[in-house]
Enzyme design. Structure first.
Site, mmCIF file in Angstrom:
data_model
loop_
_atom_site.group_PDB
_atom_site.id
_atom_site.type_symbol
_atom_site.label_atom_id
_atom_site.label_comp_id
_atom_site.label_asym_id
_atom_site.label_seq_id
_atom_site.Cartn_x
_atom_site.Cartn_y
_atom_site.Cartn_z
ATOM 1 N N CYS A 271 -15.061 -22.027 9.857
ATOM 2 C CA CYS A 271 -15.581 -21.905 8.506
ATOM 3 C C CYS A 271 -16.110 -23.251 8.005
ATOM 4 O O CYS A 271 -15.330 -24.114 7.604
ATOM 5 C CB CYS A 271 -14.466 -21.393 7.590
ATOM 6 S SG CYS A 271 -14.957 -21.230 5.881
ATOM 7 N N CYS B 157 -15.355 -24.022 4.348
ATOM 8 C CA CYS B 157 -13.967 -24.436 4.063
ATOM 9 C C CYS B 157 -13.741 -25.886 4.493
ATOM 10 O O CYS B 157 -13.062 -26.649 3.807
ATOM 11 C CB CYS B 157 -12.955 -23.606 4.848
ATOM 12 S SG CYS B 157 -13.294 -21.876 4.897
ATOM 13 N N ASP B 158 -14.266 -26.272 5.645
ATOM 14 C CA ASP B 158 -13.841 -27.527 6.270
ATOM 15 C C ASP B 158 -14.933 -28.581 6.397
ATOM 16 O O ASP B 158 -14.638 -29.741 6.677
ATOM 17 C CB ASP B 158 -13.314 -27.231 7.693
ATOM 18 C CG ASP B 158 -12.160 -26.245 7.665
ATOM 19 O OD1 ASP B 158 -11.400 -26.267 6.691
ATOM 20 O OD2 ASP B 158 -12.033 -25.455 8.618
#
Ligand code: NAP
Length: 310
Positions: free
Chosen positions: A133, A136-137
């Site tokens: 993701c 997300c990261d």
């Protein structure tokens, strides 16, 4: 004995809960071990109608959960369904706690998970440079101004690659063919971006690094030749796998594992309904999952009414 049990706590599950609770069916919702589903792993959701400034994915799920609770949904948190017996009415549902319940109807909303590369070091290096993701990261300091690799050639891979150009020094897009599967507009954006470098005809043979990712060993799909690509981050975007294993043999699945639907949300078995990404491999949007949750709730309500159960 439950009237309706909803398995899964993404957009589809919570929407089914809101509707069945408001219909006084006293639904039970089983969240699974990752409450909120895949949307909790995104940042801002910009295309869910009603939020003109966008809304954080986790916040959207919390809103839905609170809305379902307000109308009396009973929730089994952090509980996983490990098996079901749909061979006779009432249906039996078994939890990882060892407990079982019986239910007159079931709404399956178990969603889908990220497909993995299935190479030897992938899981050892997960969260040490391997991630599923970008939103997300991608912004983590670990990835700043470093070479990054996205795996895949679909819209997800293109979206992730474009997003990562904000952070990485260069973004390699590693794809097993030499044409992208992505929509034309996404493909054009990617191919015209000077920070994105496609690596065609290549699959990941392994992820390299001891305690953190240092690169990829790639295999050329045309020649079989192995090569090394230096990178600090590996963002895997090669599609999804539906969470339907426990239903195999009990209801009809497509060859790709997604649940077959007929007439709205009905599965091959009366009394078992389905909503969201475990059945949908075409649209796969938060809003379509929510819409399917609504359909499943209405179909379940009508099924129960016809049985004289509500
Ligand atoms: P997808 O369209 O199924 O693409 C998966 C990609 O991964 C394909 O390029 C595929 O290669 C590759 N792949 C699959 N298994 C692989 C493996 N084992 N090793 C290497 N590569 C592998 O999945 P997606 O990109 O997640 O998109 C899913 C759906 O959501 C699509 O309908 C898409 O349009 C939609 N979506 C839309 C947007 C948007 O509009 N902004 C954003 C994200 C997703 P091949 O091409 O060779 O099969």
């Amino acid at each position: 004995m439950r009237n309706v049990t909803i398995i899964g706590s993404g957009c589809a599950g919570w929407t089914a809960a809101i509707y069945t609770a408001r219909a006084n069916l006293n639904p039970l919702l089983v969240t699974g071990i990752q409450p909120g589903g895949l949307l909790t792993t995104t940042t801002v959701v910009e295309n869910f109608p009603g939020f003109s400034k966008g809304i954080d994915g986790g916040a959207l799920m919390t809103e839905m959960q609170e809305q379902a609770a307000r109308f009396g949904t009973e929730v089994k948190y952090l509980t996983k369904v490990v098996s079901v017996d749909f061979s006779k009415q009432p249906f039996r549902i078994d939890f990882d706690s060892g407990e079982s319940i019986e239910s007159r109807s079931v709404i399956i909303a178990t969603g889908a998970r990220h497909r993995h590369l299935d190479v030897p070091s992938e899981h050892r290096l997960e969260n040490k440079g391997v991630t599923y993701c970008a939103t997300c990261d991608g912004a983590l300091p670990f990835f700043r101004n470093k070479p990054l690799a996205v795996i895949g050639g679909g819209d997800s891979a293109c979206e992730e690659a474009l997003y990562l150009t904000r952070f990485g020094s260069i973004v390699y897009l590693v794809h097993r063919r030499e044409t992208l599967r992505a929509s034309r507009i996404m493909a054009e954006r990617v191919l015209s971006n000077p920070k994105i470098q496609p690596v065609w005809n290549s699959v990941v043979d392994d992820v390299l690094g001891e305690n953190e990712v240092t690169g990829l060993r790639l295999k050329n799909t045309a020649t079989g030749e192995l090569s090394t690509l230096d990178c600090t981050g590996v963002f895997v975007a090669i599609g999804h796998v539906p969470n339907t294993e426990i239903f195999a043999g009990q209801i009809a699945l497509h060859d790709n594992g997604y649940i077959q639907t007929r007439e709205g949300s009905r599965t091959s078995l009366p009394g078992v309904f389905v909503a969201g990404d475990c059945a949908d491999f075409v649209y796969r949007q938060a809003i379509t999952a929510a819409g399917m949750g609504c359909m499943a709730a209405i179909d379940a309500e009508r099924f129960l009414a016809a049985q004289g159960a509500s």
